[in-house]
Design a protein around this motif. Structure first.
Motif, short mmCIF file in Angstrom:
data_model
loop_
_atom_site.label_atom_id
_atom_site.label_comp_id
_atom_site.label_asym_id
_atom_site.label_seq_id
_atom_site.Cartn_x
_atom_site.Cartn_y
_atom_site.Cartn_z
N PRO A 200 -12.01 4.42 11.00
CA PRO A 200 -12.57 5.62 10.00
C PRO A 200 -11.67 6.82 10.19
N SER A 201 -11.47 7.38 11.37
CA SER A 201 -10.62 8.63 11.53
C SER A 201 -9.13 8.42 10.96
N HIS A 202 -8.54 7.19 11.07
CA HIS A 202 -7.17 7.02 10.49
C HIS A 202 -7.44 7.05 8.85
N HIS A 203 -8.43 6.21 8.52
CA HIS A 203 -8.57 6.22 7.09
C HIS A 203 -8.93 7.46 6.18
N ARG A 204 -9.82 8.32 6.92
CA ARG A 204 -10.33 9.77 6.61
C ARG A 204 -8.89 10.39 6.00
N VAL A 205 -7.99 10.33 7.16
CA VAL A 205 -6.48 10.84 6.91
C VAL A 205 -5.82 10.52 5.43
N HIS A 206 -5.84 9.15 5.54
CA HIS A 206 -5.39 8.29 4.37
C HIS A 206 -5.75 8.72 2.91
N HIS A 207 -7.13 9.09 3.00
CA HIS A 207 -7.76 9.39 1.46
C HIS A 207 -7.93 10.76 1.33
N ALA A 208 -7.28 11.74 2.47
CA ALA A 208 -7.55 13.24 2.26
C ALA A 208 -6.21 13.58 1.40
N VAL A 209 -6.39 14.96 0.62
CA VAL A 209 -5.39 15.47 0.06
C VAL A 209 -4.69 16.65 0.66
N ASN A 210 -5.35 16.99 1.80
CA ASN A 210 -4.55 17.97 2.62
C ASN A 210 -3.17 17.68 2.74
N PRO A 211 -2.11 18.71 2.67
CA PRO A 211 -0.86 18.38 2.45
C PRO A 211 -0.19 17.66 3.63
N LYS A 212 -0.81 17.87 4.78
CA LYS A 212 -0.09 17.22 6.04
C LYS A 212 -0.65 15.59 6.04
N TYR A 213 -1.56 15.44 5.28
CA TYR A 213 -2.16 13.95 5.25
C TYR A 213 -1.91 13.15 4.20
N ILE A 214 -0.93 13.58 3.22
CA ILE A 214 -0.90 12.90 1.92
C ILE A 214 -0.01 11.85 2.41
N ASP A 215 -0.08 10.67 1.90
CA ASP A 215 0.77 9.45 2.05
C ASP A 215 0.86 9.06 3.48
N LYS A 216 -0.11 9.00 4.30
CA LYS A 216 -0.06 8.64 5.67
C LYS A 216 -1.12 7.35 5.96
N ASN A 217 -0.80 6.75 7.00
CA ASN A 217 -1.87 5.79 7.47
C ASN A 217 -2.08 4.68 6.20
N HIS B 221 0.75 -1.40 -0.01
CA HIS B 221 0.01 -0.01 0.27
C HIS B 221 0.92 0.96 -0.14
N ARG B 222 2.01 1.28 0.92
CA ARG B 222 2.58 2.48 0.82
C ARG B 222 3.63 2.60 -0.53
N TRP B 223 3.96 1.50 -1.17
CA TRP B 223 4.81 1.55 -2.36
C TRP B 223 3.46 1.99 -3.41
N GLY B 224 2.41 1.84 -3.18
CA GLY B 224 1.31 2.14 -3.96
C GLY B 224 1.09 3.55 -4.22
N HIS B 225 1.69 4.36 -3.05
CA HIS B 225 1.69 5.62 -3.10
C HIS B 225 2.87 6.45 -3.48
N GLU B 226 3.89 5.83 -3.26
CA GLU B 226 5.33 6.22 -3.44
C GLU B 226 5.91 5.81 -4.91
N MET B 227 5.57 5.00 -5.48
CA MET B 227 6.31 4.64 -6.77
C MET B 227 5.05 4.76 -7.91
N ASN B 228 5.53 5.19 -8.93
CA ASN B 228 4.53 5.49 -9.97
C ASN B 228 4.07 4.34 -10.49
N VAL B 229 4.56 3.26 -10.86
CA VAL B 229 4.01 2.06 -11.57
C VAL B 229 2.71 1.49 -10.54
N PHE B 230 2.99 1.60 -9.29
CA PHE B 230 2.14 1.02 -8.33
C PHE B 230 0.97 2.09 -8.20
#
Length: 247
Positions: free
Chosen positions: A179-196, A91-100
Motif C-alpha cells: 500500500p505504501s508503494h502504491h500510494r506513491v504511484h497514485h500521488a500527484v505530488n511532483p516527486k511521486y509522478i510516474d513512479k512505482n 504500466h510504465r508506458w501507460g504513464h509515458e505514452m499518450n495513447v496508453f
C-alpha cells in the motif's frame, strides 16, 4: 474476478467502518459510486474483450510458441514473474505514452484513495496493452497457467489501494508492492509522478530507475494533474482520446 466481487465489497465495508471510527474522510459517496459504475462497465466490456484476447493468446501459443512448457507449479511461478515484468512495461508506458495514458488515466482520475479505486479500471487499456504481453505465449506458457497468473496478479493489487495499512516489514517493502508503494504511484505530488509501476515485484522499479519510497509526514494528493471534474463514466473513458484528437 467475478467470484471475488462479494469479498471486494466486504473489504470496502470494513475499510469504510474503520475510517468512520477513526474519523477519517477516506470515502465520498459520489466518488465511490462512480468508481463502481466504471468498474462494472469494465467487467461487462471484458466479457467480450478478454475472450478475444485469450483467443489470441491460445492461437499464438498453439502456432508460434518456441516450446510448450508443462503446466506445473514452477511454470506458474515463472509465468507470474514474466507477467509482472511485462506488466511493468505496459504500466510504465501507460504513464509515458499518450495513447496508453488515454486509457490508463481512468484508473487515476479519482481524487480519493481507497479500495473502491482499485475497481475503477479502464474499458480500453487491456485491448491496447495486450500486445506487450505476446512474448509470454511465444515462450510457451500454457494458456491456463497464463490465465491463473493474470487473475492472481489482478487480485493481489486490490488490497494495496488503501490508506489503512502503513509501511510493512522492510523485507516486504523491498521486494513486493505494498500500500505504501502504491500510494506513491497514485500521488500527484511532483516527486511521486510516474513512479512505482510494478504490480507485484518492486525489483523492476528498482532495476529501471522508477522506484520512489513514500516519505513520512508528507501530505499526499491523489488524482491526475488536470482533474476530470465529471461523474460521467463514458466521458471518463473517452475524455483523453477526445483531447488527443483535438490536439
Amino acid at each position: 474476478i467475478l467470484l471475488a466481487i462479494p469479498f471486494f465489497f466486504l473489504a470496502m465495508g470494513i475499510e469504510w467502518l474503520y475510517a468512520y471510527i477513526r474519523k477519517k474522510d477516506w470515502y465520498r459517496l459520489n466518488d465511490s459510486v462512480n468508481n463502481l459504475v466504471i468498474g462494472l462497465g469494465q467487467q461487462l466490456w471484458s466479457l467480450v474483450s478478454k475472450a478475444f484476447l485469450f483467443g489470441v493468446y491460445v492461437y499464438m501459443y498453439q502456432n508460434f510458441a518456441f516450446y510448450h512448457i508443462p503446466a506445473t507449479w514452477w511454470s506458474f511461478v515463472l509465468c507470474l514473474i514474466a507477467f509482472d515484468f511485462f506488466f511493468y512495461w505496459a504500466h510504465r508506458w501507460g504513464h509515458e505514452m499518450n495513447v496508453f495514458w488515454a486509457a490508463h488515466s481512468v484508473h487515476h482520475q479519482s481524487e480519493e484513495y481507497n479500495l473502491s479505486v482499485a475497481l475503477r479500471q479502464s474499458w480500453f487499456h487491456n485491448i491496447l496493452a495486450f500486445v506487450i504481453f505476446l512474448p509470454i505465449p511465444l515462450m510457451g506458457f500454457d494458456p491456463m497457467i497464463f490465465g491463473l497468473a493474470a487473475v492472481l496478479h489482478t487480485l493481489y493489487q486490490f488490497p494495496i489501494h488503501t490508506k489503512a495499512i502503513g509501511k510493512m516489514h522492510p523485507w516486504i517493502e523491498y521486494w513486493l508492492n505494498t500500500p505504501s508503494h502504491h500510494r506513491v504511484h497514485h500521488a500527484v505530488n511532483p516527486k511521486y509522478i510516474d513512479k512505482n509501476h510494478a504490480g507485484v515485484f518492486m525489483i523492476w522499479d528498482r532495476m529501471f530507475g522508477t522506484f520512489q519510497t513514500e516519505e513520512e509526514g508528507e501530505q499526499i494528493y491523489y488524482g491526475i494533474t488536470t482533474q476530470l471534474k465529471s461523474w460521467n463514466p463514458v466521458w471518463a473513458n473517452t475524455q483523453y482520446f477526445v483531447e488527443m484528437y483535438q490536439k
